[in-house]
Design a protein around this motif. Structure first.
Motif, PDB file in Angstrom:
ATOM      1  N   PHE A  12     -13.932   0.239  -5.008  1.00  0.00           N
ATOM      2  CA  PHE A  12     -12.686  -0.128  -4.343  1.00  0.00           C
ATOM      3  C   PHE A  12     -12.558  -1.644  -4.289  1.00  0.00           C
ATOM      4  O   PHE A  12     -13.541  -2.378  -4.381  1.00  0.00           O
ATOM      5  CB  PHE A  12     -12.616   0.450  -2.919  1.00  0.00           C
ATOM      6  CG  PHE A  12     -13.667  -0.095  -1.989  1.00  0.00           C
ATOM      7  CD1 PHE A  12     -13.497  -1.320  -1.349  1.00  0.00           C
ATOM      8  CD2 PHE A  12     -14.828   0.607  -1.738  1.00  0.00           C
ATOM      9  CE1 PHE A  12     -14.467  -1.822  -0.496  1.00  0.00           C
ATOM     10  CE2 PHE A  12     -15.810   0.119  -0.882  1.00  0.00           C
ATOM     11  CZ  PHE A  12     -15.622  -1.101  -0.257  1.00  0.00           C
ATOM     12  N   THR A  13     -11.334  -2.074  -4.125  1.00  0.00           N
ATOM     13  CA  THR A  13     -11.013  -3.454  -3.786  1.00  0.00           C
ATOM     14  C   THR A  13      -9.950  -3.379  -2.699  1.00  0.00           C
ATOM     15  O   THR A  13      -8.906  -2.745  -2.898  1.00  0.00           O
ATOM     16  CB  THR A  13     -10.481  -4.237  -5.000  1.00  0.00           C
ATOM     17  OG1 THR A  13     -11.490  -4.256  -6.011  1.00  0.00           O
ATOM     18  CG2 THR A  13     -10.121  -5.668  -4.619  1.00  0.00           C
ATOM     19  N   LEU A  14     -10.239  -3.971  -1.553  1.00  0.00           N
ATOM     20  CA  LEU A  14      -9.323  -3.971  -0.414  1.00  0.00           C
ATOM     21  C   LEU A  14      -9.079  -5.402   0.055  1.00  0.00           C
ATOM     22  O   LEU A  14      -9.857  -6.307  -0.240  1.00  0.00           O
ATOM     23  CB  LEU A  14      -9.903  -3.137   0.741  1.00  0.00           C
ATOM     24  CG  LEU A  14     -10.046  -1.642   0.493  1.00  0.00           C
ATOM     25  CD1 LEU A  14     -10.775  -0.978   1.646  1.00  0.00           C
ATOM     26  CD2 LEU A  14      -8.682  -0.996   0.281  1.00  0.00           C
ATOM     27  N   ASP A  76      -4.964   0.143   9.041  1.00  0.00           N
ATOM     28  CA  ASP A  76      -4.115  -0.905   9.614  1.00  0.00           C
ATOM     29  C   ASP A  76      -3.864  -2.013   8.597  1.00  0.00           C
ATOM     30  O   ASP A  76      -4.634  -2.193   7.645  1.00  0.00           O
ATOM     31  CB  ASP A  76      -4.802  -1.518  10.842  1.00  0.00           C
ATOM     32  CG  ASP A  76      -5.030  -0.504  11.936  1.00  0.00           C
ATOM     33  OD1 ASP A  76      -4.045  -0.089  12.562  1.00  0.00           O
ATOM     34  OD2 ASP A  76      -6.199  -0.123  12.159  1.00  0.00           O
ATOM     35  N   SER A  77      -2.825  -2.791   8.832  1.00  0.00           N
ATOM     36  CA  SER A  77      -2.543  -3.919   7.953  1.00  0.00           C
ATOM     37  C   SER A  77      -3.626  -4.984   8.131  1.00  0.00           C
ATOM     38  O   SER A  77      -4.253  -5.074   9.194  1.00  0.00           O
ATOM     39  CB  SER A  77      -1.173  -4.527   8.271  1.00  0.00           C
ATOM     40  OG  SER A  77      -1.252  -5.361   9.408  1.00  0.00           O
ATOM     41  N   PRO A  78      -3.853  -5.803   7.120  1.00  0.00           N
ATOM     42  CA  PRO A  78      -4.852  -6.864   7.256  1.00  0.00           C
ATOM     43  C   PRO A  78      -4.478  -7.873   8.345  1.00  0.00           C
ATOM     44  O   PRO A  78      -5.357  -8.513   8.927  1.00  0.00           O
ATOM     45  CB  PRO A  78      -4.886  -7.520   5.870  1.00  0.00           C
ATOM     46  CG  PRO A  78      -3.664  -7.064   5.161  1.00  0.00           C
ATOM     47  CD  PRO A  78      -3.237  -5.782   5.797  1.00  0.00           C
ATOM     48  N   PHE A  79      -3.202  -7.970   8.667  1.00  0.00           N
ATOM     49  CA  PHE A  79      -2.754  -8.914   9.693  1.00  0.00           C
ATOM     50  C   PHE A  79      -3.124  -8.412  11.089  1.00  0.00           C
ATOM     51  O   PHE A  79      -3.560  -9.174  11.939  1.00  0.00           O
ATOM     52  CB  PHE A  79      -1.246  -9.147   9.559  1.00  0.00           C
ATOM     53  CG  PHE A  79      -0.868  -9.522   8.144  1.00  0.00           C
ATOM     54  CD1 PHE A  79      -1.105 -10.804   7.667  1.00  0.00           C
ATOM     55  CD2 PHE A  79      -0.332  -8.579   7.284  1.00  0.00           C
ATOM     56  CE1 PHE A  79      -0.793 -11.143   6.353  1.00  0.00           C
ATOM     57  CE2 PHE A  79      -0.020  -8.897   5.972  1.00  0.00           C
ATOM     58  CZ  PHE A  79      -0.252 -10.186   5.507  1.00  0.00           C
ATOM     59  N   LEU A  95     -11.520  -4.469   6.535  1.00  0.00           N
ATOM     60  CA  LEU A  95     -10.798  -4.263   5.281  1.00  0.00           C
ATOM     61  C   LEU A  95      -9.632  -3.304   5.495  1.00  0.00           C
ATOM     62  O   LEU A  95      -9.788  -2.255   6.114  1.00  0.00           O
ATOM     63  CB  LEU A  95     -11.737  -3.698   4.216  1.00  0.00           C
ATOM     64  CG  LEU A  95     -13.034  -4.471   3.978  1.00  0.00           C
ATOM     65  CD1 LEU A  95     -13.861  -3.787   2.890  1.00  0.00           C
ATOM     66  CD2 LEU A  95     -12.748  -5.920   3.621  1.00  0.00           C
ATOM     67  N   SER A  96      -8.488  -3.678   4.959  1.00  0.00           N
ATOM     68  CA  SER A  96      -7.285  -2.875   5.112  1.00  0.00           C
ATOM     69  C   SER A  96      -7.154  -1.850   3.995  1.00  0.00           C
ATOM     70  O   SER A  96      -6.986  -2.200   2.828  1.00  0.00           O
ATOM     71  CB  SER A  96      -6.048  -3.771   5.114  1.00  0.00           C
ATOM     72  OG  SER A  96      -4.880  -2.969   5.138  1.00  0.00           O
ATOM     73  N   ASP A  97      -7.202  -0.591   4.392  1.00  0.00           N
ATOM     74  CA  ASP A  97      -6.947   0.523   3.473  1.00  0.00           C
ATOM     75  C   ASP A  97      -5.524   1.018   3.743  1.00  0.00           C
ATOM     76  O   ASP A  97      -5.282   2.201   3.957  1.00  0.00           O
ATOM     77  CB  ASP A  97      -7.989   1.622   3.692  1.00  0.00           C
ATOM     78  CG  ASP A  97      -7.890   2.750   2.675  1.00  0.00           C
ATOM     79  OD1 ASP A  97      -7.313   2.530   1.590  1.00  0.00           O
ATOM     80  OD2 ASP A  97      -8.379   3.847   2.974  1.00  0.00           O
TER      81      ASP A  97
END
Length: 156
Positions: A12-14, A76-79, A95-97
């Motif tokens: 994965f890349t998040l 959740d959002s990365p923000f 990390l945001s998924d």
């Protein structure tokens, strides 16, 4: 059913959000170097999730001494995650998924939790340097924390 011990961990890349902006984090970053601990949690800023992430934060030296990198993952959002990390003074990446692809790949996505569609189950995975899952735990009870002693034992 969460991916089992002995399974090859899905790549994965998040995104994570830091003061420097959005950054990509990949499982591949750790392969060949150190073990990886993935801690999926349902939602940022909920009391149990905050307790879990703060508990892990207090034990980071333990994980580091076991040559492991820890990541918290939610939809959740990365923000939002950046703000949670700031409020809780977390010293490891969240990390945001947001697209729910990684929770789905690891088979830890609730179809419905209290009316919320597609949030991560509270789950823990330890992945060795070769990319194989050496510890797997997932709960349908969002209040049940992972067995941190078992996670550390798997790292030893």
């Amino acid at each position: 059913m969460a991916l089992a011990k002995g399974t090859k961990a899905p790549a994965f890349t998040l995104k994570t959000k830091t003061a420097d902006g959005l950054e990509d984090v990949s499982l591949e970053d750790n392969l060949g170097k150190q073990k990886t601990v993935l801690l999926f949690f349902p939602l940022a800023f909920t009391s149990v999730c905050m307790d879990e992430m703060c508990s892990v934060n207090q034990s980071l030296d333990d994980y580091s001494s076991l040559n492991a990198k820890v990541y918290g993952i939610s939809v959740d959002s990365p923000f939002t995650q950046e703000k949670m990390a700031e409020v809780d003074k977390l010293q490891f990446p969240l990390l945001s998924d947001f697209n729910k692809e990684v929770a789905k790949a690891y088979d830890v996505l609730f179809e419905d939790l209290l009316g919320f569609k597609g949030v991560a189950k509270r789950s823990a995975f330890v992945i060795d340097e070769d990319g194989t899952i050496i510890y797997s735990e997932s709960s349908d009870d969002p209040k049940q924390l992972p067995d941190f002693e078992a996670i550390k034992a798997a790292l030893a």
